[in-house]
Design an enzyme around this catalytic site. Structure first.
Site, PDB file in Angstrom:
ATOM      1  N   LYS A   1      -2.289   8.209 -14.579  1.00  0.00           N
ATOM      2  CA  LYS A   1      -2.868   6.920 -14.950  1.00  0.00           C
ATOM      3  C   LYS A   1      -3.278   6.943 -16.414  1.00  0.00           C
ATOM      4  O   LYS A   1      -3.820   7.929 -16.902  1.00  0.00           O
ATOM      5  CB  LYS A   1      -4.108   6.624 -14.090  1.00  0.00           C
ATOM      6  CG  LYS A   1      -3.812   6.040 -12.733  1.00  0.00           C
ATOM      7  CD  LYS A   1      -5.108   5.647 -12.041  1.00  0.00           C
ATOM      8  CE  LYS A   1      -4.836   4.996 -10.699  1.00  0.00           C
ATOM      9  NZ  LYS A   1      -6.090   4.613 -10.017  1.00  0.00           N
TER      10      LYS A   1
ATOM     11  N   GLU B   1      -9.917  -1.892   4.832  1.00  0.00           N
ATOM     12  CA  GLU B   1     -11.011  -2.830   5.098  1.00  0.00           C
ATOM     13  C   GLU B   1     -11.323  -2.950   6.586  1.00  0.00           C
ATOM     14  O   GLU B   1     -12.494  -3.062   6.976  1.00  0.00           O
ATOM     15  CB  GLU B   1     -10.658  -4.212   4.526  1.00  0.00           C
ATOM     16  CG  GLU B   1     -10.525  -4.253   3.017  1.00  0.00           C
ATOM     17  CD  GLU B   1      -9.128  -3.924   2.514  1.00  0.00           C
ATOM     18  OE1 GLU B   1      -8.903  -4.053   1.299  1.00  0.00           O
ATOM     19  OE2 GLU B   1      -8.269  -3.546   3.350  1.00  0.00           O
TER      20      GLU B   1
ATOM     21  N   ARG C   1      -9.189  -9.476   5.184  1.00  0.00           N
ATOM     22  CA  ARG C   1      -8.297  -8.519   5.838  1.00  0.00           C
ATOM     23  C   ARG C   1      -8.953  -7.858   7.040  1.00  0.00           C
ATOM     24  O   ARG C   1      -8.286  -7.152   7.801  1.00  0.00           O
ATOM     25  CB  ARG C   1      -7.857  -7.450   4.829  1.00  0.00           C
ATOM     26  CG  ARG C   1      -7.397  -8.019   3.493  1.00  0.00           C
ATOM     27  CD  ARG C   1      -6.791  -6.966   2.607  1.00  0.00           C
ATOM     28  NE  ARG C   1      -5.370  -6.832   2.878  1.00  0.00           N
ATOM     29  CZ  ARG C   1      -4.610  -5.854   2.388  1.00  0.00           C
ATOM     30  NH1 ARG C   1      -5.135  -4.911   1.630  1.00  0.00           N
ATOM     31  NH2 ARG C   1      -3.326  -5.800   2.660  1.00  0.00           N
TER      32      ARG C   1
END
Length: 633
Positions: free
Chosen positions: A285, A370, A398
């Site tokens: 990253k 979630e 979700r």
């Protein structure tokens, strides 16, 4: 540090992937450097998602170099890493409009480009969508290829594994690319690993593998099982792919995701193979930008910044609502040892950094899961723990079944701290929390509050935490009106509104963050203003009082009009046979695109002027556009 002003001679020649294919493989490395430099300069001016895209530059180039896009489909998961893709697919000159009103979306979007094959923004959808496309190609007898690019974070969600489990049992031509920038397997990435990846993805190995299968399938099952296990364990000695092999994929990797020439060779091999394939790519990253490499989380989503130093522009004075929540969580945890904080992979975004450091034994990050987060909270609550689920409004969608079935139905004491309620601005419709009041208020046992300022947010969180059943506190993104936060925590009287201004004829019933806009409009109209505070239970006494002493009731909310707080007011008035005229103002029945929050509120008629105009139009005192007309104009 790259030279952001240098002439990007190769990049200037690339507007679409067909032109990319005119380059030789050695030139792709230079192109990657130019593309990365362009991204840093461009996002430095507009803000946006930085770290993930910088890490995916070589992978993006290699995918478009090898595959015939857009005929071949590339599906990006979440889309945080999709900026290099946008730049290479005809949108380089529009990057200055990224995430701005009427500009480029911050995520892949089907009606923006034919190269954006699937609209995304939420995590872990890529494999399911790509499998659907691969099955469509199979049914249509098409030769097109389909690639899903998913990050290791997105692989924590159950949906990704549901799709992998299904895909591995089919013969559809699907390639799943795992862009891995967190797993601790980087020592495996090197010359030997890259060589093995090329070998295992090559036609010779594939032909031998399939031929051996045909021969062994004619032999007794013990010999077939022995051969299968020998191959599995031989590959398992050098590659960590046993899980994906068990799911039915041909696993290749890990490979260096910044070696663009090797990526091209490996992807070229995989393109010729049939059936479900899995390529494990390791990237870093923030690659190529030192501040982002050092702190990729801080540079995940950024405001405008200095490309030379990485210093970001300030976000204004005063604490954000997220900070108010984080401070309250730490204070509450210090006074109540039963509190546990839960987040689905949003420690920084939801304001749990300090809590995680001060109370690590009571901090739970479940990853991008979630549904699991909510049911886990329910299980904790069953045995005397007081869980606080910190979650964005758009991500709570979700876990709707879990919210109903595993928490509310059992009346468990779980507090939902719902961040990013209402319009969020630059992230656009995938991240706007425009529906929570509508989908929450129909659930029995659930208390729902919306904060109008910073101190009210803190006191609402305390009020919800002290309940013996489920409660939700909704607050917007960004800073509030600047109200001082009282360190003392006091529970609000349940289901009680407060009248903030006494006026004549018109009563504005405002919910949450729009109380301030309502007060500003009321000064012009000499209207009364009620800060309703609670969507459920609704303050029926205050409502009937307002209806009996005013000629017009106006509801104002930063939520979808359909089924929202205004609908609750209308239902209550009807139940009490009250005929006072009602005007409901809220978000219209369209998906609202990106822009600043202020721009979008104005477009929806929910700023001061919009509220005034809508009320005057209802009273026939002026001609104004309706909010729905304004947002679509």
């Amino acid at each position: 540090m790259p030279d952001h002003n240098a002439s990007a001679s190769l990049l200037d020649r690339i507007d679409y992937p067909d032109q990319l294919k005119e380059l030789s493989p050695p030139q792709l490395k230079q192109l990657a450097e130019e593309l990365r430099s362009f991204m840093i300069g461009s996002i430095g001016r507009t803000g946006g998602h930085l770290s993930a895209g910088l890490g995916a530059v070589e992978l993006t180039i290699a995918l478009h170099y090898v595959f015939d896009t857009p005929e071949d489909r590339i599906v990006w998961d979440v889309g945080h890493q999709s900026y290099p893709h946008k730049i290479l697919t005809g949108r380089r000159k529009q990057m200055s409009t990224l995430r701005q009103l009427n500009g480029l979306a911050g995520f892949p979007k089907r009606d923006e480009s034919p190269y954006d094959t699937f609209g995304v923004g939420h995590s872990s959808t890529s494999v399911s969508a790509a499998l659907g496309m691969a099955l469509a190609a199979q049914q249509q007898h098409s030769g097109r290829r389909v690639v899903a690019v998913i990050g290791d974070g997105a692989m924590t969600a159950g949906m990704a594994f549901e799709a992998l489990n299904h895909a591995g049992d089919l013969d559809a031509n699907l390639l799943v690319v795992l862009n891995d920038n967190e797993m601790s397997i980087s020592p495996n990435v090197g010359g030997l690993s890259n060589y093995l990846a090329r070998m295992l993805s090559g036609k010779f190995y594939s032909t031998m593998r399939e031929g051996s299968k045909k021969v062994l399938q004619t032999m007794p099952s013990p010999m077939w099982e022995l051969a299968r296990r020998v191959e599995e364990h031989a590959k398992g000695m050098v590659v960590p792919g046993t899980l994906f092999e068990e799911l039915g994929f041909n696993y290749i990797g890990p490979v260096d995701g910044h070696d663009v020439e090797n990526l091209v060779k490996t992807l070229g091999n995989l393109k010729s193979l049939n059936g479900p394939q899995f390529l494990h790519v390791v990237t870093r990253k923030g690659k190529g930008f030192a501040p982002a490499e050092a702190n990729p989380c801080a540079y995940h989503g950024v405001s405008a910044f200095d490309p030379e130093t990485g210093e970001m522009q300030g976000s204004g004075s005063g604490p954000t609502y997220t900070r108010v929540f984080g401070d309250w969580l730490c204070d509450m945890a210090a006074s109540d040892e039963s509190l546990v904080g839960i987040t689905p992979a949003m420690r920084e975004g939801s304001g749990l950094v300090e809590f995680s450091e001060r109370f690590p034994e009571r901090y739970i990050d479940v990853g991008i899961a979630e549904q699991h987060a909510v049911t886990l909270a329910g299980g904790l609550a069953c045995d005397g723990i007081k869980p606080v689920v910190a979650i964005y409004s758009t991500f709570l969608q979700r876990a709707y079944d879990q919210l109903i079935h595993d928490v509310a139905l059992q009346n468990l004491p779980v507090l939902f701290a719902i961040d990013r309620g209402g319009l969020v601005g630059a992230d656009g419709p995938t991240h706007s929390g425009n529906y929570d009041l509508s989908f929450l208020r129909c659930i029995p046992n659930l208390i729902i509050m919306a904060a109008s300022d910073e101190n009210e947010c803190r006191q609402m969180l305390y009020t919800g935490f002290m309940q013996n059943g489920p409660a939700a506190v909704r607050y917007p993104r960004g800073t509030g009106p600047g109200t001082a936060v009282n360190k003392t925590m006091e529970a609000l009287p349940l289901g009680k509104a407060e009248r903030r201004r006494q006026g004549r004829k018109i009563a504005i019933l405002a919910f949450g963050s729009l109380v301030q806009e309502a007060l500003a409009a009321a000064e012009v109209l000499d209207a009364s203003v009620y800060n309703m505070r609670f969507i459920k239970p609704l303050d029926t006494q205050a409502l009937l009082e307002a209806a009996g002493s005013h000629d017009l009731l106006v509801t104002v909310e930063d939520n979808a009009l359909m089924g929202g707080a205004g609908s609750a007011i209308g239902e209550s008035l009807a139940a009490h046979a009250t005929t006072t005229p009602l005007l409901q103002l809220g978000l219209p029945d369209v998906f609202i695109e990106q822009g600043t929050r202020e721009q979008l509120l104005a477009a929806c008629g929910l700023d001061r002027d919009g509220i005034i105009g809508a009320i005057q139009a209802r009273l026939g005192t002026s001609a104004c556009q309706t909010p729905a007309t304004r947002v679509n104009s």
